[in-house]
Design a protein around this motif. Structure first.
Motif, PDB file in Angstrom:
ATOM      1  N   PHE A 250       0.821  -1.165  -0.024  1.00  0.00           N
ATOM      2  CA  PHE A 250       0.013   0.121   0.114  1.00  0.00           C
ATOM      3  C   PHE A 250       0.760   1.578  -0.179  1.00  0.00           C
ATOM      4  N   PHE A 251       1.785   1.238   0.962  1.00  0.00           N
ATOM      5  CA  PHE A 251       2.689   2.579   0.932  1.00  0.00           C
ATOM      6  C   PHE A 251       3.399   2.740  -0.085  1.00  0.00           C
ATOM      7  N   ASN A 252       3.833   1.756  -1.172  1.00  0.00           N
ATOM      8  CA  ASN A 252       4.693   1.897  -2.085  1.00  0.00           C
ATOM      9  C   ASN A 252       3.811   1.717  -3.542  1.00  0.00           C
ATOM     10  N   GLY A 253       2.601   1.629  -3.382  1.00  0.00           N
ATOM     11  CA  GLY A 253       1.932   1.653  -4.428  1.00  0.00           C
ATOM     12  C   GLY A 253       1.855   0.420  -5.552  1.00  0.00           C
ATOM     13  N   VAL A 254       2.097  -0.787  -4.915  1.00  0.00           N
ATOM     14  CA  VAL A 254       2.249  -2.015  -5.741  1.00  0.00           C
ATOM     15  C   VAL A 254       1.156  -2.987  -5.088  1.00  0.00           C
ATOM     16  N   PHE A 255       1.186  -4.115  -6.009  1.00  0.00           N
ATOM     17  CA  PHE A 255       0.255  -5.283  -5.518  1.00  0.00           C
ATOM     18  C   PHE A 255       0.839  -6.088  -4.268  1.00  0.00           C
ATOM     19  N   GLY A 256       0.150  -6.683  -3.531  1.00  0.00           N
ATOM     20  CA  GLY A 256       0.527  -7.757  -2.389  1.00  0.00           C
ATOM     21  C   GLY A 256      -0.658  -8.478  -2.146  1.00  0.00           C
ATOM     22  N   HIS A 257      -0.277  -9.906  -1.931  1.00  0.00           N
ATOM     23  CA  HIS A 257      -1.161 -10.743  -1.816  1.00  0.00           C
ATOM     24  C   HIS A 257      -0.949 -11.734  -0.578  1.00  0.00           C
ATOM     25  N   LYS A 258      -1.703 -11.728   0.383  1.00  0.00           N
ATOM     26  CA  LYS A 258      -1.573 -12.738   1.608  1.00  0.00           C
ATOM     27  C   LYS A 258      -2.504 -13.791   1.103  1.00  0.00           C
ATOM     28  N   PRO A 259      -1.929 -15.158   0.980  1.00  0.00           N
ATOM     29  CA  PRO A 259      -2.640 -16.096   0.667  1.00  0.00           C
ATOM     30  C   PRO A 259      -3.629 -16.936   1.433  1.00  0.00           C
ATOM     31  N   SER A 260      -4.448 -17.724   1.399  1.00  0.00           N
ATOM     32  CA  SER A 260      -5.051 -18.417   2.288  1.00  0.00           C
ATOM     33  C   SER A 260      -4.155 -19.392   3.190  1.00  0.00           C
ATOM     34  N   PRO A 261      -4.344 -19.615   4.459  1.00  0.00           N
ATOM     35  CA  PRO A 261      -3.444 -20.333   5.192  1.00  0.00           C
ATOM     36  C   PRO A 261      -2.994 -21.672   4.618  1.00  0.00           C
ATOM     37  N   GLY A 262      -1.771 -22.270   4.836  1.00  0.00           N
ATOM     38  CA  GLY A 262      -1.557 -23.652   4.192  1.00  0.00           C
ATOM     39  C   GLY A 262      -1.105 -23.657   2.716  1.00  0.00           C
ATOM     40  N   VAL A 263      -1.109 -22.618   2.033  1.00  0.00           N
ATOM     41  CA  VAL A 263      -1.185 -22.611   0.466  1.00  0.00           C
ATOM     42  C   VAL A 263       0.302 -22.602   0.202  1.00  0.00           C
ATOM     43  N   VAL A 264       1.063 -21.741   0.820  1.00  0.00           N
ATOM     44  CA  VAL A 264       2.477 -21.631   0.359  1.00  0.00           C
ATOM     45  C   VAL A 264       3.248 -21.848   1.808  1.00  0.00           C
ATOM     46  N   LEU A 265       4.224 -22.641   1.643  1.00  0.00           N
ATOM     47  CA  LEU A 265       4.949 -23.056   2.775  1.00  0.00           C
ATOM     48  C   LEU A 265       5.941 -21.807   3.491  1.00  0.00           C
TER      49      LEU A 265
END
Length: 534
Positions: free
Chosen positions: A230-245
């Motif tokens: 948000f502060f740097n004007g880009v995209f960021g995704h927090k996935p559902s739990p247990g999807v990415v190690l």
């Protein structure tokens, strides 16, 4: 109500003046400096586009790697986002990829299916283990550590063909929303270097926002991907739990804390979120998602919340962020013909209390234990006294978090009441969203604050922490720039394992609002960006 709004406006103006003046006194005319504009059009293409051009031999990987190395050298002196480089190794790897593709002899492991990002540069949050790179997480007593292996998510992206340029700055122990520590110093926002980059994936968000990287790896236990994005004007995704190690990063996450921590993609173009998430999840987590399911946005149910209430202990939303959320609602209703319903969930006002209660009850290493890095125990009160005379090796936010952790455990009955409220809130929101509901929610109460100002607003991570404790996927979407030239943004949230819905909405909002905007004007390259992201 009008008196309250006027008072808050005056208070915000006073805080802005005081911290702006402090920045000028401390740094002289340095705050007037601006990063150079983006001149190389290669820096304005998505990772997906670059990968296709590398594979078709329209571009060479080495040319792209050199372009990003040049950009990092151009901006990092002002930003302090990248804290360790592997430029020589990156050049060698790019050269090898070019020679392989030129020969026409491409092994199956480098096919487009197995290596979708072949030859594309990547940056990584320093908290993740990367071979031959430091892994301090801002702790002085880890400053000599050099990794001998990659974290699983780093290995997945390396196998996908990515070329790692280096690692990026964090907050101490990744538990504060300003990226500053006594190992690497403080990172500065590319849109205004007097302001914060967020944390803990702040260096990552910063170098992406400055066009010094195209894709990156972050992690998020209370908003550490989404706030920097948000502060740097880009995209960021927090996935559902247990999807990415989550393994292979410091501090480690275990047991219940893994449900709160999310490792996910950060990037400048929405088109890269889906392929990045696929690679990062690998066979371990991809089966839990429905990324191949078609999404008709007109058939989704949309909800909006958080712009008209003040979360407990957090600031009210800045007027420009209220307006930005209203514009998102209008766009969705006008463009898609949907109705955006307003929600009111009263239990959300306890967000900060519930988040701290959940963190304190998890049966794993305490924050103060991790501050000592398995050495002598750290006593926060003693460190606070040492800090007053400049003798502590820990930052003030880390010390304060240690104190809060200790206090929260003194009232177990209150903790249990809050956890019961959390369970009811989770059930309520999950029932509302179902498998076809999407929530629009603020990413943060304020535009990027001045350095040190978060000490006055320590609980402003509440809008992002909400979805860590609820274990829901959330995507931060940039919405252009404010009147001051600072990034605007919004979160898009869905029910667990419905990440494909938030990513689809992110792509649509990028079309409507333009997505990432370069810190200094779009100029001659605006048309190129627009073409690439649609």
């Amino acid at each position: 109500m009008e008196v309250k709004i006027l008072f808050q406006s005056l208070l915000n103006s006073l805080v802005t003046f005081v911290f702006g003046f402090m920045s000028f006194i401390i740094n002289g005319d340095r705050p007037l400096a601006k990063i150079p504009p983006v001149r190389n059009p290669l820096l304005l293409e998505s990772a997906s586009s670059l990968a296709k051009k590398i594979r078709s031999r329209k571009l060479k990987s080495l040319t792209i790697v050199e372009a990003y190395i040049d950009r990092i050298k151009e901006v990092n002196g002002l930003l302090n986002a990248m804290v360790s480089y592997r430029f020589s190794e990156a050049r060698d790897e790019a050269q090898q990829i070019d020679e392989m593709l030129d020969s026409g002899q491409v092994p199956e492991r480098y096919s487009e299916k197995n290596a979708p990002f072949l030859g594309v540069p990547l940056t990584v949050k320093e908290a993740f283990s990367v071979i031959d790179q430091p892994n301090t997480s801002g702790l002085i007593n880890r400053k000599d550590i050099v990794c001998d292996r990659d974290a699983p998510v780093v290995d997945n992206l390396r196998r996908s063909g990515c070329i790692i340029l280096g690692v990026t700055n964090v907050s101490e122990l990744c538990m504060w929303y300003e990226s500053a520590n006594f190992v690497y110093g403080r990172s500065n926002n590319p849109y205004d270097i007097r302001r914060i980059v967020g944390g803990s994936s702040g260096g990552e968000g910063c170098i992406l926002g400055a066009a010094g990287s195209v894709i990156g790896i972050g992690s998020d236990i209370g908003g550490s991907i989404r706030m920097p994005a948000f502060f740097n004007g880009v995209f960021g995704h927090k996935p559902s739990p247990g999807v990415v190690l989550n393994s292979g990063q410091f501090p480690p996450a275990s047991k219940e804390r893994s449900c709160m921590l999310g490792t996910g993609p950060m990037c400048r173009f929405a088109v890269d979120l889906d392929p990045m998430l696929r690679v990062m999840a690998g066979s371990y987590g991809l089966s839990k998602l429905r990324l191949d399911a078609p999404v008709d946005l007109r058939n989704l149910r949309f909800f909006s919340m958080g712009d008209d209430v003040r979360l407990n202990m957090a600031s009210a939303l800045d007027p420009e962020l209220v307006e930005a959320q209203a514009q998102v609602r209008t766009y969705l209703q006008t463009k898609l013909g949907v109705t955006v319903q307003r929600l009111q969930l009263y239990r959300l006002k306890y967000t900060v209390d519930m988040w701290f209660s959940m963190m304190s009850t998890i049966d794993t290493e305490s924050f103060t234990h991790m501050l000592g890095n398995n050495g002598p125990r750290v006593y926060p009160l003693w460190e606070l006294l040492k800090r007053t005379v400049g003798l502590s090796s820990h930052t003030l936010p880390a010390i304060m978090l240690g104190l809060i952790e200790g206090l929260d455990k003194l009232i177990p009955e209150r903790t249990q009441r809050l956890l019961a409220k959390l369970g009811k809130l989770r059930e309520e929101l999950e029932n509302i969203l179902g498998d076809d509901g999407v929530l629009i929610y603020p990413s943060h109460p304020k535009l990027a604050p001045f350095h040190n100002a978060p000490l006055l607003y320590p609980c402003n991570f509440a809008p992002t922490a909400t979805f860590n404790m609820l274990s829901l996927p959330a995507t931060q979407v940039p919405l252009g720039l404010s009147a001051q030239g600072l990034p605007l943004g919004i979160q898009v949230v869905a029910n667990r394992y419905n990440d494909h819905l938030t990513l689809a909405v992110a792509r649509e909002l990028e079309k409507g609002f333009g997505g990432w905007a370069a810190p200094i004007g779009m100029g001659m390259y605006h048309e190129a960006i627009e073409h690439d992201t649609t």
